[in-house]
Design a protein around this motif. Structure first.
Motif, PDB file in Angstrom:
ATOM      1  N   MET A  31       0.842  -1.208   0.000  1.00 57.00           N
ATOM      2  CA  MET A  31       0.000   0.000   0.000  1.00 57.00           C
ATOM      3  C   MET A  31       0.871   1.251   0.000  1.00 57.00           C
ATOM      4  O   MET A  31       1.835   1.368   0.755  1.00 57.00           O
ATOM      5  CB  MET A  31      -0.900  -0.002   1.239  1.00 57.00           C
ATOM      6  N   ILE A  32       0.551   2.195  -0.871  1.00 54.62           N
ATOM      7  CA  ILE A  32       1.310   3.437  -0.974  1.00 54.62           C
ATOM      8  C   ILE A  32       0.965   4.351   0.198  1.00 54.62           C
ATOM      9  O   ILE A  32      -0.208   4.634   0.464  1.00 54.62           O
ATOM     10  CB  ILE A  32       1.013   4.164  -2.296  1.00 54.62           C
ATOM     11  N   ASN A  91       6.674  16.474  -9.207  1.00 52.63           N
ATOM     12  CA  ASN A  91       5.279  16.072  -9.438  1.00 52.63           C
ATOM     13  C   ASN A  91       5.067  15.573 -10.863  1.00 52.63           C
ATOM     14  O   ASN A  91       4.186  14.740 -11.116  1.00 52.63           O
ATOM     15  CB  ASN A  91       4.323  17.238  -9.162  1.00 52.63           C
ATOM     16  N   TYR A  92       5.866  16.054 -11.783  1.00 57.72           N
ATOM     17  CA  TYR A  92       5.735  15.674 -13.198  1.00 57.72           C
ATOM     18  C   TYR A  92       6.545  14.419 -13.523  1.00 57.72           C
ATOM     19  O   TYR A  92       6.103  13.568 -14.305  1.00 57.72           O
ATOM     20  CB  TYR A  92       6.194  16.836 -14.081  1.00 57.72           C
ATOM     21  N   GLU A  93       7.736  14.258 -12.911  1.00 60.81           N
ATOM     22  CA  GLU A  93       8.656  13.191 -13.311  1.00 60.81           C
ATOM     23  C   GLU A  93       8.666  11.977 -12.397  1.00 60.81           C
ATOM     24  O   GLU A  93       8.828  10.846 -12.858  1.00 60.81           O
ATOM     25  CB  GLU A  93      10.087  13.748 -13.382  1.00 60.81           C
ATOM     26  N   ASP A  94       8.558  12.184 -11.086  1.00 60.09           N
ATOM     27  CA  ASP A  94       8.740  11.098 -10.128  1.00 60.09           C
ATOM     28  C   ASP A  94       7.468  10.249 -10.012  1.00 60.09           C
ATOM     29  O   ASP A  94       6.358  10.777  -9.879  1.00 60.09           O
ATOM     30  CB  ASP A  94       9.111  11.677  -8.762  1.00 60.09           C
ATOM     31  N   THR A 112       1.405  10.748  -8.189  1.00 61.81           N
ATOM     32  CA  THR A 112       0.114  10.422  -7.573  1.00 61.81           C
ATOM     33  C   THR A 112      -0.056  11.079  -6.202  1.00 61.81           C
ATOM     34  O   THR A 112      -1.172  11.337  -5.769  1.00 61.81           O
ATOM     35  CB  THR A 112      -0.040   8.896  -7.422  1.00 61.81           C
ATOM     36  N   GLN A 113       1.062  11.319  -5.519  1.00 66.28           N
ATOM     37  CA  GLN A 113       1.051  11.989  -4.220  1.00 66.28           C
ATOM     38  C   GLN A 113       1.762  13.343  -4.390  1.00 66.28           C
ATOM     39  O   GLN A 113       2.904  13.519  -4.003  1.00 66.28           O
ATOM     40  CB  GLN A 113       1.761  11.134  -3.170  1.00 66.28           C
ATOM     41  N   ALA A 134       7.196  11.886   4.092  1.00 62.47           N
ATOM     42  CA  ALA A 134       7.393  13.289   4.485  1.00 62.47           C
ATOM     43  C   ALA A 134       8.863  13.613   4.695  1.00 62.47           C
ATOM     44  O   ALA A 134       9.280  14.771   4.575  1.00 62.47           O
ATOM     45  CB  ALA A 134       6.613  13.600   5.762  1.00 62.47           C
ATOM     46  N   LEU A 135       9.672  12.595   5.010  1.00 66.15           N
ATOM     47  CA  LEU A 135      11.093  12.799   5.284  1.00 66.15           C
ATOM     48  C   LEU A 135      11.980  12.421   4.103  1.00 66.15           C
ATOM     49  O   LEU A 135      13.183  12.191   4.253  1.00 66.15           O
ATOM     50  CB  LEU A 135      11.499  12.004   6.529  1.00 66.15           C
TER      51      LEU A 135
END
Length: 452
Positions: A1-2, A81-84, A89-90, A341-342
């Motif tokens: 689960m992500i 946000n565009y590449e990873d 998705t997050q 978050a880290l």
């Protein structure tokens, strides 16, 4: 689960004011608004970045620097946000990223690092003074936005995730230390309980070590990129330095730059490497020079080409844009699967070296200049004098009414009273500090009715 990038605890605040939520505004957008409208943010326009703010309206100040850092930080977030695959998705919240950048310099006192040094010397046995620690204190205590029970201040009462973005160094600064001991960058003892709450809400571990969020990493790198590029651009515009000065710098300066870069990148780096990086950066500037000319003509061509960065605004901004774009495109993120978050953010090796060389050269070139040393010396002496005057036994009467009230309420706790004086002095703009000093020491006519 992500695992989610943002969880319930991230959106909580130190004080639950019981306000109804506006569904059209996210919690991070509310934080952004509170920062933009804060007094501390406005005061950045009157604080020195590289050149004193009275020199010219053209040069960058702490406010314009913070705006540039925020744009670069948002650019890095958009790239991820565009590449990873994870951040597709997050998504990183770009408003949170922007806010993290806008608050990063709130704790800087008047006159830059020399004002910081003067206040730290004055607070040596009362918890010291450090810009990053002061930022967290401003956000959580000093700003006049939210009060809780018994009028307890909560500063801007930002979300825990936004406050986490301001926690650049996870160290509690000792209350006292010897004069020959360096300041530990981190947070004051007064904010230690808050830091535990931040950690608990962001990563569910109040004792987490080496705590630093992905937003803080992005802000930190964006700050380095801005410093290495735009501060140097100001030096070019002022004629303070030219590319020819750089490639013909003294051995001592090049050696000092190399040592600082070596320490940062953790590998061997010498003067030749510094010159190699600088030659690459400015290769286009000197590419049209005919090397077959005699020495006199050649020297003139090098001089004329080098002066182009002073005279030609298009070339100057073009070079800055190119360097910023290269750096942003060289950022990489390493996902922390257990606690997203880290996640860590860094620059690829070549880009990091380039940023560090430019940053360290700009810093060392300016601090070693006699032109800069004079206002630096004046700034240190002025801040130190203000603190001394305001921290004497009966000097609280010189403080503005609201600060005086805080000072009196801390009666019996000398260190707390000293911190209140420190808060007041560190919050001054350069001009206000000069004016306040003048009202205490100058024979010039000053109206007693002008508010403090």
């Amino acid at each position: 689960m992500i695992k989610k990038l943002y969880d319930e605890g991230d959106f909580k605040r130190p004080f639950n004011a019981g306000q109804s939520k506006d569904p059209s505004r996210s919690e991070f957008f509310r934080d952004y608004g509170r920062v933009i409208h804060s007094a501390s943010f406005r005061r950045l326009q009157g604080k020195t970045q590289v050149f004193p703010v009275n020199e010219s309206d053209f040069f960058r100040n702490r406010l314009t620097h913070s705006l540039e850092v925020s744009q670069i930080a948002e650019g890095i977030a958009q790239k991820f946000n565009y590449e990873d695959e994870y951040f597709k998705t997050q998504n990183l919240d770009t408003k949170l990223i922007t806010t993290a950048a806008l608050i990063h310099d709130l704790g800087h006192p008047p006159f830059g690092h020399n004002g910081e040094r003067a206040l730290d010397d004055a607070m040596l046995n009362h918890g010291g003074f450090e810009g990053n620690a002061q930022t967290l204190r401003i956000l959580s205590n000093n700003e006049k936005k939210v009060k809780g029970k018994d009028d307890k201040p909560f500063g801007l009462n930002l979300t825990y995730r936004t406050l986490a973005a301001a926690l650049k160094y996870d160290n509690k600064i000792p209350i006292s230390r010897r004069a020959d001991e360096k300041l530990v960058k981190g947070y004051y003892k007064s904010e230690s309980k808050l830091v535990k709450k931040i950690k608990k809400n962001v990563c569910q571990d109040s004792n987490k070590k080496d705590f630093k969020t992905v937003e803080c990493y992005i802000m930190d790198i964006a700050d380095d990129i801005a410093y290495s590029t735009f501060d140097l651009e100001d030096c070019f515009k002022a004629g303070f330095v030219t590319p020819l000065d750089i490639i013909s710098s003294s051995s001592d300066l090049l050696s000092a730059v190399a040592q600082k870069v070596e320490k940062t990148i953790g590998e061997s780096f010498d003067q030749t490497d510094v010159l190699s990086v600088m030659s690459e950066i400015f290769s286009d500037l000197f590419s049209a020079i005919d090397k077959s000319n005699d020495a006199t003509v050649l020297a003139g061509q090098y001089y004329s080409s080098s002066r182009k960065l002073i005279k030609d605004g298009f070339y100057r901004t073009g070079l800055s844009s190119q360097l910023v774009k290269e750096a942003i495109n060289s950022t990489i993120v390493t996902l922390d699967h257990d606690n997203p978050a880290l996640s860590k953010v860094s620059l690829k090796r070549d880009a990091k070296i380039k940023v560090e060389v430019l940053k360290q050269f700009t810093y060392l070139k300016t601090i070693h200049s006699s032109l800069v040393k004079v206002p630096e010396y004046r700034g240190y002496e002025l801040v130190q004098s203000l603190f001394k005057a305001l921290s004497d036994e009966k000097s609280f009467l010189l403080l503005p009414d609201d600060v005086r009230s805080l000072h009196q309420s801390a009666s019996g706790d000398f260190s707390k009273q000293m911190r209140i004086v420190c808060d007041f002095v560190s919050g001054m703009t350069d001009r206000y500090a000069v004016e306040f000093y003048g009202r205490l020491h100058s024979d010039s006519a000053q109206s007693m009715f002008k508010p403090l």
